[in-house]
Design a protein around this motif. Structure first.
Motif, short mmCIF file in Angstrom:
data_model
loop_
_atom_site.label_atom_id
_atom_site.label_comp_id
_atom_site.label_asym_id
_atom_site.label_seq_id
_atom_site.Cartn_x
_atom_site.Cartn_y
_atom_site.Cartn_z
N ALA B 172 7.34 -1.40 -4.44
CA ALA B 172 8.04 -1.03 -3.20
C ALA B 172 7.07 -1.00 -2.03
N HIS B 173 7.55 -1.47 -0.89
CA HIS B 173 6.73 -1.51 0.32
C HIS B 173 6.58 -0.13 0.95
N CYS B 174 5.71 0.67 0.38
CA CYS B 174 5.37 1.97 0.96
C CYS B 174 4.05 1.83 1.75
N TYR B 175 3.78 2.85 2.53
CA TYR B 175 2.52 2.95 3.28
C TYR B 175 1.33 2.67 2.37
N GLY B 176 0.45 1.77 2.79
CA GLY B 176 -0.75 1.50 2.02
C GLY B 176 -0.61 0.41 0.98
N MET B 177 0.61 -0.10 0.77
CA MET B 177 0.77 -1.18 -0.20
C MET B 177 0.29 -2.49 0.43
N VAL B 178 -0.30 -3.32 -0.42
CA VAL B 178 -0.90 -4.58 0.03
C VAL B 178 -0.11 -5.76 -0.55
N GLY B 191 -2.38 -15.40 -1.70
CA GLY B 191 -3.37 -14.33 -1.66
C GLY B 191 -4.45 -14.55 -0.62
N ALA B 192 -4.46 -15.72 0.03
CA ALA B 192 -5.50 -15.99 1.03
C ALA B 192 -5.21 -15.27 2.34
N GLU B 193 -3.98 -14.83 2.52
CA GLU B 193 -3.64 -14.01 3.69
C GLU B 193 -2.95 -12.75 3.17
N LEU B 194 -3.54 -11.62 3.47
CA LEU B 194 -3.05 -10.35 2.92
C LEU B 194 -2.60 -9.43 4.04
N TYR B 195 -1.69 -8.53 3.72
CA TYR B 195 -1.24 -7.54 4.70
C TYR B 195 -1.17 -6.18 4.03
N VAL B 196 -1.22 -5.15 4.85
CA VAL B 196 -1.07 -3.79 4.35
C VAL B 196 -0.08 -3.07 5.24
N VAL B 197 0.77 -2.26 4.64
CA VAL B 197 1.78 -1.50 5.38
C VAL B 197 1.09 -0.34 6.09
N ILE B 198 1.29 -0.25 7.42
CA ILE B 198 0.65 0.82 8.21
C ILE B 198 1.68 1.70 8.92
N GLY B 199 2.96 1.59 8.59
CA GLY B 199 3.96 2.42 9.26
C GLY B 199 5.09 2.79 8.32
N GLN B 200 6.22 3.09 8.91
CA GLN B 200 7.41 3.41 8.12
C GLN B 200 7.66 2.30 7.09
N ALA B 201 7.94 2.71 5.87
CA ALA B 201 8.05 1.75 4.78
C ALA B 201 9.03 0.62 5.11
#
Lengths: 309, 309
Positions: B172-178, B191-201
């Motif tokens: 689940a796309h919660c805060y801090g998930m990559v 995997g060559a471009e990654l993101y991390v959740v920094i706000g409301q899920a």
């Protein structure tokens, strides 16, 4: 470059009404949020009351807050009194706790000898954590349920919850909502110390503290402040505080100095279409539309209007 | 000074086991999270596998990511291949979209003539957006329901959801998930471009993109990066990018150079008590315990262990 998802609401702040309004997709098809906004009419937007609008200026940014007097009238009154006395000018953002809140007020509030006097403002206020449901209080329900409350939706453009059995309603702690800090006593909040939600919605705070409004502009600044290194995200030294130049009530400025911000109404067919556009994404990128949306994930668009305020 | 709420999980990173373990409250009373953690035993914590742990070093911070090979095994493999070839060293954080994601990769990825070669890594991977429920995949259900999924809970220490009727489960796309960014094609992430959740899920992303892990350390840095001024929060100039010094697999470093991080297990009675401590806050500050909690509001504590790794 991979573009993960659709346009930010923040980007709307830079936008204006297009010269012609594109049509919505055929009935039955879901529009994208951008299509919904492009098809909106002037009546879908409102100008917040300048008497309920605060400008908080810090180095490099103007934060705009819309108050919620329908939910926290005494806090709104007290906050206006504090602002008009210059109470906040020269105070600081004291606390930035990651994935929780940024908080501002008087660094000396805990020291009676040095604390800035509240002047004509009250030191204690009755709790305004929830209020009665009433016919004159609008409520646009959201259909997808909620983990925390029997009903959720929107009232006066803010996320809200209700308990029909108890006949009560309250604002919800979503990203960008602003509240009045308090000590353990429920009447110890007064608006002299404010916080804003900068992370995952801390809905456990609902009905435990008075929400007084929401940020219309400047979240990208508040949420990016360096986190505090002390307990609860308080900064450890005064040098780490972010000074507040001033807070003003927009109504106290000459009309030409007010920002022409407009907020999408939440009691319109356009807003219903916007919610649907986010429940089921039509963008090519999405392969599995969610079919639902959480209260705090519904965008509440703000734009810069074209006419002077 | 008004203290809005309880201790941050981030603060746990600075903590160690206390010399003596305080007792929990009497049966029937709800413990605070701190009491639950103070009463935890060594068996309640685990050391992430160094082969599934990435250290991402940027100027001034070390980000630690735990991979989720149980959910995205091909992405985990490809990401290790990229990391071991030095692919990310000298690349950048390109995008910081407020209340959404920070994203990193190759600024030249869109230009075949200048893009950094992927080497032995694959350019496309089968979608790993969800997987089958299986007996060997642990799942600790959360009791309070969810707006987006039939069931939610925790698997291998990460927030997860399930659809028992379809027999599938996903992170689940919660805060801090990559996650691994992709273009419109479902097999275009690698995997060559990654993101991390920094706000409301942003749970609408669930099942639309491969989550590959979560940040164990460094969210307070990633979430505080200045927001990008371009569309979707991309930075407008390269000067605004945040350079990545290097990404390494912890297993490739000498044991003495690895961080002794420990993660609270999510399949224990201690974790159940922690969830309950957050569903119903016992702190003096709370007057109205929520009686429920959202998946993405459950803390997943990380601490610095006392023994070397």
């Amino acid at each position: 470059m991979k573009e993960l998802a659709v346009a930010s609401v923040v980007a709307l702040l830079a936008g204006c009404m297009p010269p012609t309004r594109p049509a919505l997709p055929e009935p039955g098809a879901t529009a994208t949020m951008q299509q919904v906004l492009d098809a909106s009419t002037a009546d879908d937007w409102r100008r917040p009351d300048p008497a309920d609008t605060l400008y908080m200026d810090v180095a490099g940014a103007r934060i705009v807050i819309e108050l919620a007097p329908a939910f926290a009238p005494r806090h709104a009154d007290n906050l206006r009194t504090l602002v008009r006395s210059g109470y906040f000018d020269g105070l600081s953002i004291l606390r930035v706790q990651d994935n929780f809140v940024a908080q501002w007020g008087d660094p000396d509030a805990g020291d009676p000898a040095r604390a800035r006097p509240l002047g004509a403002a009250k030191a204690r206020l009755p709790a305004e954590f929830e209020r009665d449901i009433a016919p004159d209080l609008p409520f646009t329900p959201l259909m997808d349920g909620d983990v925390y409350a029997p009903e959720v939706g929107f009232s006066h453009g803010m996320p809200a919850a209700r308990d029909p059995d108890r006949g009560t309603t309250w604002l919800a702690h979503c990203y960008g909502m602003v509240g009045a800090g308090r000590d353990n006593g429920i009447d110890t909040g007064n608006g002299a110390e404010l916080y804003v939600v900068i992370g995952q919605a801390p809905r456990q705070l609902d009905r435990n503290i008075a929400l007084v409004g929401r940020v219309l502009q400047g979240m990208e600044y508040l949420a990016a402040l360096p986190r505090g290194g002390g307990p609860l995200g308080f900064h450890e030294t005064r040098a780490q505080h972010t000074p507040i130049t001033s807070i003003r009530v927009a109504a106290d400025l000459p009309p030409g100095d007010r920002l022409p911000l407009e907020v999408l109404r939440t009691d319109t067919a356009t807003f219903d279409a916007l919610v649907e556009s986010r429940r089921n994404r039509r963008d090519d990128w999405y392969h599995h539309p969610a079919g639902a949306i959480d209260l705090c994930s519904v965008p509440l668009p703000v734009r810069v209007g074209t006419a002077p305020p």
